[in-house]
Design a protein around this motif. Structure first.
Motif, short mmCIF file in Angstrom:
data_model
loop_
_atom_site.label_atom_id
_atom_site.label_comp_id
_atom_site.label_asym_id
_atom_site.label_seq_id
_atom_site.Cartn_x
_atom_site.Cartn_y
_atom_site.Cartn_z
N VAL A 85 0.80 -1.34 0.00
CA VAL A 85 -0.15 -0.02 -0.06
C VAL A 85 0.83 1.35 0.03
CG1 VAL A 85 -1.79 1.21 1.10
CG2 VAL A 85 -1.84 -1.38 1.29
N GLY A 86 0.55 2.15 -1.02
CA GLY A 86 1.58 3.27 -1.22
C GLY A 86 0.97 4.42 -0.33
N TYR A 87 1.38 5.65 -0.42
CA TYR A 87 1.02 6.81 0.10
C TYR A 87 0.08 7.59 -0.87
CZ TYR A 87 4.39 5.90 3.78
OH TYR A 87 5.02 5.30 4.86
N LEU A 106 -7.27 -2.30 -4.67
CA LEU A 106 -7.37 -3.41 -4.03
C LEU A 106 -6.97 -4.57 -5.14
CD1 LEU A 106 -8.27 -5.13 -1.85
CD2 LEU A 106 -10.57 -5.42 -3.16
N ASP A 107 -6.90 -4.11 -6.19
CA ASP A 107 -6.37 -5.30 -7.19
C ASP A 107 -4.78 -5.33 -7.12
OD1 ASP A 107 -8.81 -6.33 -8.11
OD2 ASP A 107 -8.87 -5.11 -9.79
N GLN A 108 -4.50 -4.11 -6.95
CA GLN A 108 -2.81 -3.98 -7.05
C GLN A 108 -2.24 -4.55 -5.67
OE1 GLN A 108 -2.71 0.52 -7.49
NE2 GLN A 108 -1.95 0.41 -9.57
N VAL A 109 -3.07 -4.39 -4.62
CA VAL A 109 -2.69 -4.94 -3.23
C VAL A 109 -2.67 -6.55 -3.28
CG1 VAL A 109 -3.13 -5.15 -0.71
CG2 VAL A 109 -3.61 -2.94 -1.95
N VAL A 110 -3.65 -7.07 -3.86
CA VAL A 110 -3.67 -8.50 -4.07
C VAL A 110 -2.49 -8.92 -4.95
CG1 VAL A 110 -5.14 -10.36 -5.09
CG2 VAL A 110 -6.07 -8.44 -3.60
N LEU A 121 -8.22 -13.18 2.33
CA LEU A 121 -7.35 -12.73 3.35
C LEU A 121 -7.01 -11.37 3.27
CD1 LEU A 121 -5.45 -13.88 5.51
CD2 LEU A 121 -3.69 -14.59 3.90
N VAL A 122 -6.75 -10.98 2.12
CA VAL A 122 -6.33 -9.55 2.31
C VAL A 122 -7.32 -8.68 2.68
CG1 VAL A 122 -5.96 -7.40 0.31
CG2 VAL A 122 -4.66 -9.72 -0.10
N LEU A 123 -8.66 -8.78 2.43
CA LEU A 123 -9.75 -7.99 2.84
C LEU A 123 -9.82 -8.05 4.30
CD1 LEU A 123 -12.62 -9.22 0.34
CD2 LEU A 123 -11.47 -6.88 0.46
N VAL A 168 -10.05 4.75 0.76
CA VAL A 168 -10.67 5.90 0.33
C VAL A 168 -11.40 5.43 -1.08
CG1 VAL A 168 -8.71 7.39 1.16
CG2 VAL A 168 -8.47 6.19 -1.18
N ALA A 169 -11.65 6.53 -1.82
CA ALA A 169 -12.60 6.03 -3.35
C ALA A 169 -11.48 5.40 -4.22
CB ALA A 169 -13.15 7.18 -3.69
N GLY A 170 -11.75 4.16 -4.53
CA GLY A 170 -10.73 3.47 -5.38
C GLY A 170 -9.71 2.71 -4.74
N GLY A 171 -9.60 2.66 -3.34
CA GLY A 171 -8.55 1.81 -2.88
C GLY A 171 -8.37 2.08 -1.53
N TYR A 172 -6.98 2.34 -1.20
CA TYR A 172 -6.34 2.52 0.22
C TYR A 172 -5.24 3.53 0.17
CZ TYR A 172 -9.06 -1.82 1.67
OH TYR A 172 -10.15 -2.60 1.73
#
Length: 338
Positions: free
Chosen positions: A291-293, A298-302, A311-313, A328-332
């Protein structure tokens, strides 16, 4: 999920219904409808069909006496594993009631809770909008099929919920608005949630049905008080007299649900066979490194973490609760360095 798998799941769910065996045998599965449902699922990447054996099927909802055997979901299905608070109330809400609903939803979303409601006019719409405005997660439980927008004036809100969380229905995608289906969906609104907050409700209000169902499901019930001269709040006052917690601000809800949300997380960990964290100060290092700043999907994290989606969730939820990341909107987005 292919045609045969969905048929098998439906047959299994049919056998677990709380009905006499003679009645169950008379139930017929329309295989053409099954194929249509799978075509619907394949039509978009954010279309999901969840049965109770699916990892994304909400654990709390599975515990109620009559959980829907199948859920149609449009949007980010991972929103369903986040601890949720329902906000419901009058369709003919006052300006003050709408503002209260928006504020409560925004503050709950900022604390990491998903906000669940029914996409109806009035308080429901205000609650969804408050969560969306805070870049939080919101879940709309529909009393129609997932592709039917009702009321039609909520077309834009429907799309915003789809992008900020998800839409959920137990009805086949093309089912239109039938009066009897809306009270039925209320058990899902309460079943998904740790607690139900009623902002405005007259004595004869559908919101009181949701509150009653929440009590039957052993959920917390909260109610916002108002003027004794206003009919808008008579239902809320009745709930408070019957034991609902009086709410003036979001902290009144959060302090009650904080321990429950951690219990919910423990249940998720047990359900997904996740080992407790070690004493290492850095939780889930491979996942946190993914996870970046800036917004990370979510797909990128997986993909980056190499871990399965379910498990990721659950691990991302714990990272949120510990303040390492925020949804946030679109991911984390990552909030602090290790």
């Amino acid at each position: 999920m292919d045609v045969e798998e969905l048929r098998q799941r439906l047959e299994f769910e049919k056998q677990t219904l709380p009905l006499p065996s003679s009645s169950i045998e008379k139930l017929h599965i329309d295989h053409q409808r099954v194929e249509q449902a799978l075509e619907w699922q394949a039509a978009a990447d954010d279309h999901y069909i969840l049965s109770r054996s699916d990892p994304l099927y909400p654990a709390l909802l599975a515990e109620i006496p009559d959980p829907p055997p199948i859920l149609f979901v449009k949007g980010g299905a991972h929103s369903l594993v986040i601890p949720s608070v329902a906000i419901v109330g009058s369709r003919n809400a006052s300006p003050a009631g709408l503002e209260i609903a928006r504020t409560l939803a925004a503050e709950l979303a900022n604390q990491g809770f998903a906000v669940t409601s029914g996409l109806a006019l009035g308080i429901d719409a205000a609650a969804h909008q408050g969560a969306i405005n805070s870049s939080g997660k919101t879940i709309a439980v529909l009393g129609t099929g997932i592709d039917t927008i009702y009321p039609k004036r909520h077309r834009n809100l429907y799309q915003q919920v789809r992008e900020s969380g998800c839409l959920v229905s137990e009805f086949w995608p093309d089912v239109g608005p039938f009066a009897g289906n809306f009270p039925k969906r209320n058990r899902i609104v309460s079943g998904l949630s740790l607690g139900v907050t009623v902002v405005e409700a007259a004595l004869r209000s559908g919101s009181l049905i949701t509150a009653r169902l929440a009590m039957e499901q052993n959920r917390e019930v909260f109610a916002v008080p108002g003027s004794v001269l206003s009919g808008h709040y008579q239902g809320c006052h009745q709930l408070i007299q019957n034991g609902a917690k009086l709410v003036e601000k979001s902290a009144d809800i959060i302090e009650e649900l904080q321990s429950l949300s951690h219990f919910h997380l423990e249940q998720l960990q047990q359900r997904h066979h996740i080992e407790p964290m070690s004493n290492c100060n850095l939780p889930f290092p491979p996942l946190l490194a993914s996870v970046g700043y800036e917004t990370t999907t979510l797909d990128q994290v997986v993909e980056h973490s190499g871990q399965p989606l379910d498990l990721v969730l659950v691990q991302m939820l714990e990272l949120e609760l510990q303040g390492w990341v925020t949804a946030v909107a679109g991911g984390y987005v990552r909030l602090k360095r290790s």
